[in-house]
Design an enzyme around this catalytic site. Structure first.
Site, short mmCIF file in Angstrom:
data_model
loop_
_atom_site.label_atom_id
_atom_site.label_comp_id
_atom_site.label_asym_id
_atom_site.label_seq_id
_atom_site.Cartn_x
_atom_site.Cartn_y
_atom_site.Cartn_z
N LYS A 22 18.31 93.71 -28.40
CA LYS A 22 19.45 94.12 -27.57
C LYS A 22 19.82 93.03 -26.57
CE LYS A 22 18.60 96.87 -23.80
NZ LYS A 22 19.15 96.42 -22.53
N ASN A 23 18.80 92.52 -25.87
CA ASN A 23 19.10 91.63 -24.76
C ASN A 23 19.54 90.24 -25.19
OD1 ASN A 23 18.68 93.69 -23.03
ND2 ASN A 23 16.60 93.10 -22.44
N ARG A 92 25.47 97.23 -17.24
CA ARG A 92 25.54 96.06 -16.36
C ARG A 92 25.71 94.76 -17.11
NH1 ARG A 92 23.47 95.93 -11.33
NH2 ARG A 92 22.99 93.76 -11.77
N CYS A 116 21.30 100.25 -9.83
CA CYS A 116 20.98 101.03 -11.02
C CYS A 116 19.63 101.69 -10.81
CB CYS A 116 21.02 100.19 -12.28
SG CYS A 116 19.57 99.21 -12.55
N ARG A 121 19.59 95.11 -8.05
CA ARG A 121 20.06 94.14 -9.04
C ARG A 121 21.33 93.40 -8.63
NH1 ARG A 121 19.26 96.64 -14.92
NH2 ARG A 121 19.38 94.45 -15.51
N ILE A 123 23.92 90.06 -8.00
CA ILE A 123 24.39 88.99 -8.90
C ILE A 123 24.69 87.72 -8.10
CG2 ILE A 123 25.24 90.49 -10.74
CD1 ILE A 123 28.08 90.03 -9.61
N ASP A 304 9.76 94.92 -19.09
CA ASP A 304 10.29 95.97 -19.97
C ASP A 304 9.17 96.69 -20.73
OD1 ASP A 304 12.80 95.29 -19.15
OD2 ASP A 304 13.29 94.07 -20.90
N VAL A 326 9.24 92.17 -10.86
CA VAL A 326 10.60 91.76 -11.28
C VAL A 326 11.67 92.70 -10.71
CG1 VAL A 326 12.10 91.31 -13.26
CG2 VAL A 326 9.68 90.68 -13.36
N ARG A 396 20.42 103.76 -25.71
CA ARG A 396 21.05 102.50 -25.32
C ARG A 396 20.32 101.30 -25.91
NH1 ARG A 396 21.98 101.82 -19.22
NH2 ARG A 396 22.55 99.87 -20.21
C1 EPZ Z 1 17.53 91.11 -18.11
O1 EPZ Z 1 18.10 91.69 -16.94
C2 EPZ Z 1 17.37 92.24 -19.11
N1 EPZ Z 1 18.67 92.85 -19.36
C3 EPZ Z 1 16.40 93.28 -18.57
O2 EPZ Z 1 16.21 94.28 -19.56
C4 EPZ Z 1 15.07 92.60 -18.30
O3 EPZ Z 1 14.19 93.55 -17.73
C5 EPZ Z 1 15.28 91.43 -17.32
O4 EPZ Z 1 16.27 90.51 -17.86
C6 EPZ Z 1 14.01 90.66 -17.03
O5 EPZ Z 1 13.44 90.22 -18.21
C7 EPZ Z 1 19.50 92.30 -20.24
O6 EPZ Z 1 19.22 91.25 -20.81
C8 EPZ Z 1 20.75 93.02 -20.52
P1 EPZ Z 1 17.29 89.10 -14.01
P2 EPZ Z 1 18.76 90.75 -15.82
O7 EPZ Z 1 18.62 88.52 -13.66
O8 EPZ Z 1 19.43 89.59 -16.46
C9 EPZ Z 1 17.03 89.81 -9.23
C10 EPZ Z 1 16.09 96.47 -20.40
O9 EPZ Z 1 15.49 97.54 -20.16
N2 EPZ Z 1 18.31 89.05 -9.17
O10 EPZ Z 1 16.23 88.18 -14.52
O11 EPZ Z 1 19.56 91.62 -14.93
C11 EPZ Z 1 17.24 91.19 -9.82
O12 EPZ Z 1 17.68 92.09 -8.84
C12 EPZ Z 1 16.62 95.63 -19.27
O13 EPZ Z 1 16.34 96.06 -21.55
C13 EPZ Z 1 18.88 88.76 -7.94
O14 EPZ Z 1 18.34 89.06 -6.89
O15 EPZ Z 1 17.44 90.28 -15.08
C14 EPZ Z 1 15.89 91.50 -10.39
O16 EPZ Z 1 15.08 92.03 -9.39
C15 EPZ Z 1 16.34 96.17 -17.93
N3 EPZ Z 1 20.07 88.09 -7.93
C16 EPZ Z 1 15.35 90.13 -10.81
O17 EPZ Z 1 16.14 89.16 -10.11
C17 EPZ Z 1 20.72 87.71 -9.08
O18 EPZ Z 1 21.81 87.10 -9.01
C18 EPZ Z 1 15.43 89.86 -12.31
O19 EPZ Z 1 16.77 89.90 -12.75
C19 EPZ Z 1 20.13 88.02 -10.32
C20 EPZ Z 1 18.91 88.70 -10.34
#
Ligand code: EPZ
Length: 428
Positions: A22-23, A92, A116, A121, A123, A304, A326, A396
């Site tokens: 998926k990811n 998202r 969420c 989370r 950006i 995950d 994380v 999902r």
């Molecule tokens: C991806 O989320 C995956 N989602 C997540 O899978 C996965 O758990 C995660 O990576 C970590 O491996 C998708 O690929 C769609 P991050 P993502 O940006 O990209 C913080 C599932 O169940 N952060 O690495 O959102 C954030 O809040 C899902 O399949 C900021 O602070 O993960 C989090 O605490 C859930 N500012 C941490 O970093 C930012 O600009 C990790 O987020 C970006 C992130």
């Protein structure tokens, strides 16, 4: 609206084929917006999030055809630069169209995702990195607007190896002028898959999979055909399913190297794992030992798979400490698991799992995708009947979840319900 009804106590046996990730699939679909050429993606999981991403691309103006074996995307027509809130709030990952739209149209207007079920989370890393490439950013009425007169490569040092930020920047940088270097980049297998796909479209990317990714901008990208990397999280979920039911299964169509730390933890607990090039055999049974787990960005233990692992540790002898590094709020399912007879206490980002529990079926609700899958595993390990509501979360991310489990011998049924308490809450 549907729920799962599970009668526990059946050891899983047989072989299961794992779907595409998926990811990765979601980001490859977003990247397809960067070309007027035709894109064909194989091994795309037919899950709710993929259908939502198809709606996002259609809203933007692409033609998307979802077939049994492939997804075809044609973004050769006129594209809109706006992604509405109704779609972003459903998923998202919709925000990963920001980089591609900025690269192709020089502007994007994407609804702010909000929080969420697993944490706030933000950006901020996505936005500050795109700004460094030459994007102007402002927010209005709940939307983020990014615009540029032309992106130019730069050195971007991420404060944290965010998966989404690495992907957005990598995609935008493909069509920027000159060289972009992403330092402290995310190293997940899905990042490597995206880099391979972009390279087959004509991008010039090196270093994906390490913490420094270098992208030399090109004038344009063309169409491509690509096969999505296997879903390591689905694979891990089935491995834990075999362990908690004391089963014996082959998990096929995967790359075991993507799960190295996870597999070493399963072995430490006492699960028998044999690795082959594209599969693993996973045999459960006997007495399990406790172990401590700390989630980290790849190649660390994947967040995950934290929830499924807590289910297994509940059955082990002794206490285990699980630390979630994380996401801020990823223990939301623990109260539900405790209702099934587990004994897990949460304090901040630590969970103490008091093992040796005998799980007993009852009625629970899935709070999010991975936690929902974990409750299914708990239901299969429990005595008696477990009902799990809000299973739209599970739809999902897991393709044909109950069908795959049934084929392995689980007694799990999807039951349609008119009970509105089983109505799925959006997000994550
Ligand atoms: C991806 O989320 C995956 N989602 C997540 O899978 C996965 O758990 C995660 O990576 C970590 O491996 C998708 O690929 C769609 P991050 P993502 O940006 O990209 C913080 C599932 O169940 N952060 O690495 O959102 C954030 O809040 C899902 O399949 C900021 O602070 O993960 C989090 O605490 C859930 N500012 C941490 O970093 C930012 O600009 C990790 O987020 C970006 C992130």
């Amino acid at each position: 609206m549907a729920k799962y009804v599970i009668n526990g106590g059946f050891p899983l046996a047989g072989a299961v084929r794992i779907s595409g990730a998926k990811n990765s699939a979601l980001k490859l679909m977003a990247a397809s917006l960067m070309t007027t050429g035709k894109v064909t993606l194989h091994n795309v999981p037919l899950i709710k999030d993929v259908f939502t991403m198809a709606d996002v691309l259609r809203e933007i103006g692409a033609d998307v055809t979802i077939g049994p074996d492939s997804v075809e995307i044609d973004a050769s027509g006129e594209l809109s630069h706006t992604t509405p809130y109704e779609l972003v709030r459903k998923m998202r990952a919709s925000i990963t169209v920001m980089g591609p739209l900025l690269a192709r149209l020089h502007r994007a207007r994407v609804a702010m995702p909000g929080g969420c079920n697993i944490g706030p989370r933000q950006i901020n890393f996505h936005l500050s990195s795109l700004e460094k490439l030459g994007a102007r950013i402002h927010a209005d009425h709940g939307f983020i607007n990014v615009a540029t007169n032309g992106l130019t490569g730069d050195v971007i040092s991420l404060d944290y190896p965010s998966v989404g930020a690495t992907e957005n920047v990598m995609m935008a940088a493909c069509l920027a002028k000159g060289r972009t270097v992403i330092e402290s980049a995310a190293r997940e297998p899905e990042i490597i898959d995206l880099a391979k796909f972009l390279t087959s479209m004509g991008a010039n990317i090196s270093g994906a999979g390490s913490n420094t990714i270098v992208i030399e901008g090109v004038e344009e990208l063309g169409g491509a055909t690509h096969t999505v990397v296997p879903d390591r999280v689905e694979a891990g979920t089935f491995m834990v399913a075999a362990a908690v039911t004391e089963g014996d299964i082959e998990v096929e169509g995967i790359n075991p190297l993507h799960l190295e730390i996870f597999i070493s933890k399963l072995r430490a607990i006492g699960v028998d794992i044999k690795e082959f090039d594209h599969s693993v055999r996973c045999r459960g049974g006997g007495e399990y030992s406790s172990t401590d787990i700390s989630t980290l960005p790849h190649p660390g233990f994947p967040t995950d798979l934290q929830a499924p692992m807590i289910v297994l540790l509940s059955l082990a002898r002794g206490h285990s400490i699980v630390t979630e590094n994380v996401f801020e709020n990823r223990f939301g399912f623990v109260d539900e698991l405790n209702r099934l007879g587990a004994n897990v206490r949460v304090s901040g980002h630590h969970a103490v799992v008091h093992g040796g529990s005998r799980l007993e079926g009852t009625i629970v609700e899935a709070p999010d995708l991975r936690a929902g899958a974990a409750l299914v595993l708990a239901g299969m390990a429990a005595s008696g009947t477990t009902e799990i509501g809000h299973i739209g979360h599970i739809d999902r991310g897991y393709e044909n979840f109950e069908l795959k489990l049934q084929a392995l011998g689980a007694d799990i049924q999807r039951v349609e319900t008119s009970d509105r308490s089983h109505f799925i809450a959006p997000f994550n």
